[in-house]
Design a protein around this motif. Structure first.
Motif, PDB file in Angstrom:
ATOM      1  N   LEU A 161      -9.943  -3.467  -2.811  1.00 55.77           N
ATOM      2  CA  LEU A 161      -8.642  -2.998  -2.314  1.00 55.77           C
ATOM      3  C   LEU A 161      -7.752  -4.177  -1.929  1.00 55.77           C
ATOM      4  O   LEU A 161      -6.554  -4.176  -2.226  1.00 55.77           O
ATOM      5  CB  LEU A 161      -8.834  -2.057  -1.129  1.00 55.77           C
ATOM      6  N   LEU A 162      -8.317  -5.168  -1.276  1.00 58.36           N
ATOM      7  CA  LEU A 162      -7.534  -6.357  -0.935  1.00 58.36           C
ATOM      8  C   LEU A 162      -7.104  -7.107  -2.185  1.00 58.36           C
ATOM      9  O   LEU A 162      -5.975  -7.603  -2.275  1.00 58.36           O
ATOM     10  CB  LEU A 162      -8.343  -7.280  -0.027  1.00 58.36           C
ATOM     11  N   SER A 163      -7.990  -7.191  -3.161  1.00 56.03           N
ATOM     12  CA  SER A 163      -7.666  -7.869  -4.410  1.00 56.03           C
ATOM     13  C   SER A 163      -6.507  -7.181  -5.123  1.00 56.03           C
ATOM     14  O   SER A 163      -5.560  -7.833  -5.590  1.00 56.03           O
ATOM     15  CB  SER A 163      -8.898  -7.905  -5.315  1.00 56.03           C
ATOM     16  N   ALA A 164      -6.563  -5.857  -5.192  1.00 58.06           N
ATOM     17  CA  ALA A 164      -5.480  -5.099  -5.823  1.00 58.06           C
ATOM     18  C   ALA A 164      -4.198  -5.191  -5.007  1.00 58.06           C
ATOM     19  O   ALA A 164      -3.091  -5.216  -5.567  1.00 58.06           O
ATOM     20  CB  ALA A 164      -5.907  -3.641  -5.988  1.00 58.06           C
ATOM     21  N   TYR A 165      -4.339  -5.235  -3.701  1.00 61.90           N
ATOM     22  CA  TYR A 165      -3.197  -5.351  -2.789  1.00 61.90           C
ATOM     23  C   TYR A 165      -2.447  -6.657  -3.045  1.00 61.90           C
ATOM     24  O   TYR A 165      -1.208  -6.668  -3.147  1.00 61.90           O
ATOM     25  CB  TYR A 165      -3.734  -5.273  -1.360  1.00 61.90           C
ATOM     26  N   VAL A 166      -3.183  -7.749  -3.161  1.00 56.42           N
ATOM     27  CA  VAL A 166      -2.555  -9.038  -3.439  1.00 56.42           C
ATOM     28  C   VAL A 166      -1.808  -8.996  -4.771  1.00 56.42           C
ATOM     29  O   VAL A 166      -0.660  -9.453  -4.870  1.00 56.42           O
ATOM     30  CB  VAL A 166      -3.606 -10.166  -3.448  1.00 56.42           C
ATOM     31  N   ALA A 167      -2.432  -8.437  -5.781  1.00 55.16           N
ATOM     32  CA  ALA A 167      -1.789  -8.354  -7.098  1.00 55.16           C
ATOM     33  C   ALA A 167      -0.552  -7.472  -7.045  1.00 55.16           C
ATOM     34  O   ALA A 167       0.488  -7.800  -7.640  1.00 55.16           O
ATOM     35  CB  ALA A 167      -2.783  -7.806  -8.123  1.00 55.16           C
ATOM     36  N   ARG A 168      -0.644  -6.357  -6.329  1.00 60.35           N
ATOM     37  CA  ARG A 168       0.462  -5.397  -6.258  1.00 60.35           C
ATOM     38  C   ARG A 168       1.668  -5.982  -5.515  1.00 60.35           C
ATOM     39  O   ARG A 168       2.794  -5.897  -5.987  1.00 60.35           O
ATOM     40  CB  ARG A 168      -0.022  -4.120  -5.567  1.00 60.35           C
ATOM     41  N   LEU A 169       1.422  -6.598  -4.371  1.00 63.41           N
ATOM     42  CA  LEU A 169       2.534  -7.150  -3.609  1.00 63.41           C
ATOM     43  C   LEU A 169       3.127  -8.375  -4.285  1.00 63.41           C
ATOM     44  O   LEU A 169       4.349  -8.563  -4.286  1.00 63.41           O
ATOM     45  CB  LEU A 169       2.094  -7.500  -2.178  1.00 63.41           C
ATOM     46  N   SER A 170       2.272  -9.187  -4.891  1.00 63.54           N
ATOM     47  CA  SER A 170       2.762 -10.389  -5.564  1.00 63.54           C
ATOM     48  C   SER A 170       3.619 -10.063  -6.776  1.00 63.54           C
ATOM     49  O   SER A 170       4.377 -10.918  -7.255  1.00 63.54           O
ATOM     50  CB  SER A 170       1.587 -11.268  -5.995  1.00 63.54           C
ATOM     51  N   ALA A 171       3.507  -8.837  -7.281  1.00 63.64           N
ATOM     52  CA  ALA A 171       4.278  -8.418  -8.448  1.00 63.64           C
ATOM     53  C   ALA A 171       5.634  -7.824  -8.083  1.00 63.64           C
ATOM     54  O   ALA A 171       6.426  -7.523  -8.984  1.00 63.64           O
ATOM     55  CB  ALA A 171       3.480  -7.401  -9.266  1.00 63.64           C
ATOM     56  N   ARG A 172       5.916  -7.646  -6.788  1.00 62.60           N
ATOM     57  CA  ARG A 172       7.256  -7.177  -6.397  1.00 62.60           C
ATOM     58  C   ARG A 172       8.274  -8.192  -6.910  1.00 62.60           C
ATOM     59  O   ARG A 172       8.114  -9.399  -6.702  1.00 62.60           O
ATOM     60  CB  ARG A 172       7.343  -7.036  -4.882  1.00 62.60           C
TER      61      ARG A 172
END
Length: 208
Positions: free
Chosen positions: A174-185
């Motif tokens: 979940l943290l890994s996906a969170y980093v990818a998701r926010l970094s893609a904003r």
């Protein structure tokens, strides 16, 4: 990171080691340390005080492509109600504990202490994985359904740890996906790829 993602403009002054050790700037700072933040006639020190100020004061909606400022209680970066604001504070204080541990390692005990730090890191990351799992199955933000200043603080610290300990998020999906998701904003992605960010030392004078 927060200002870039929120579409704000700002002026940043980078203080060199030579300018800091000269002494006059340090003497002028309230607690004898940086960062220093100025918003009009308001001058703030302490990173978390600055984050909380921005969380309360920055709120935007965008009708017909025009940015309009509104009260932070309507759509700010500090949660949508008192309950969420309390959780945002809790997350940010937990991040501060981890940031202090990381800072102590980097500044005072890197060579001797890194292996133990990395070994113990999962127990420090687990609470944030748990919080994500409790909020919409980890598909949203760390608190609620809108971004908060704690998200920017968490993202920053996780990105730093991915440099310090590559693979540290492998057991935290979940943290890994969170980093990818926010970094893609979009605005955040552009900021993270900017020379101003890329050329900034991640851990100050310490090269990792």
């Amino acid at each position: 990171m927060l200002l870039a993602d929120q579409g704000q403009s700002w002026k940043e002054e980078v203080v060199t080691k030579e300018a800091w050790t000269e002494g006059s700037l340090k003497a002028s700072c309230l607690y004898g340390q940086l960062p220093k933040f100025q918003d009009g006639d308001l001058t703030l020190y302490q990173s978390n005080a600055i984050l909380r100020h921005l969380g309360r004061s920055l709120a935007w909606h965008q009708p017909e492509q025009n940015l309009t400022r509104c009260m932070a209680t309507d759509a700010g970066l500090y949660g949508k109600d008192e309950r969420e604001a309390a959780l945002v504070d809790m997350v940010n204080d937990g991040l501060e504990d981890l940031r202090k541990l990381c800072g102590h390692l980097v500044r005072h005990n890197y060579e001797e202490g890194k292996a133990q730090y990395v070994q113990e890191l999962p127990r420090h990351l687990k609470p944030f994985e748990t919080l994500l799992s409790q909020n919409q199955g980890g598909q949203a933000f760390i608190v609620g359904d809108q971004i908060s200043f704690a998200d920017y603080n968490l993202l920053d610290l996780l990105l730093k740890h991915q440099v310090l300990a590559p693979g540290c998020l492998d057991s935290f999906p979940l943290l890994s996906a969170y980093v990818a998701r926010l970094s893609a904003r979009p605005k955040l992605k552009a900021f993270l790829a900017s020379p101003e960010h890329m050329n900034r030392p991640i851990f100050g004078a310490r090269k990792i």
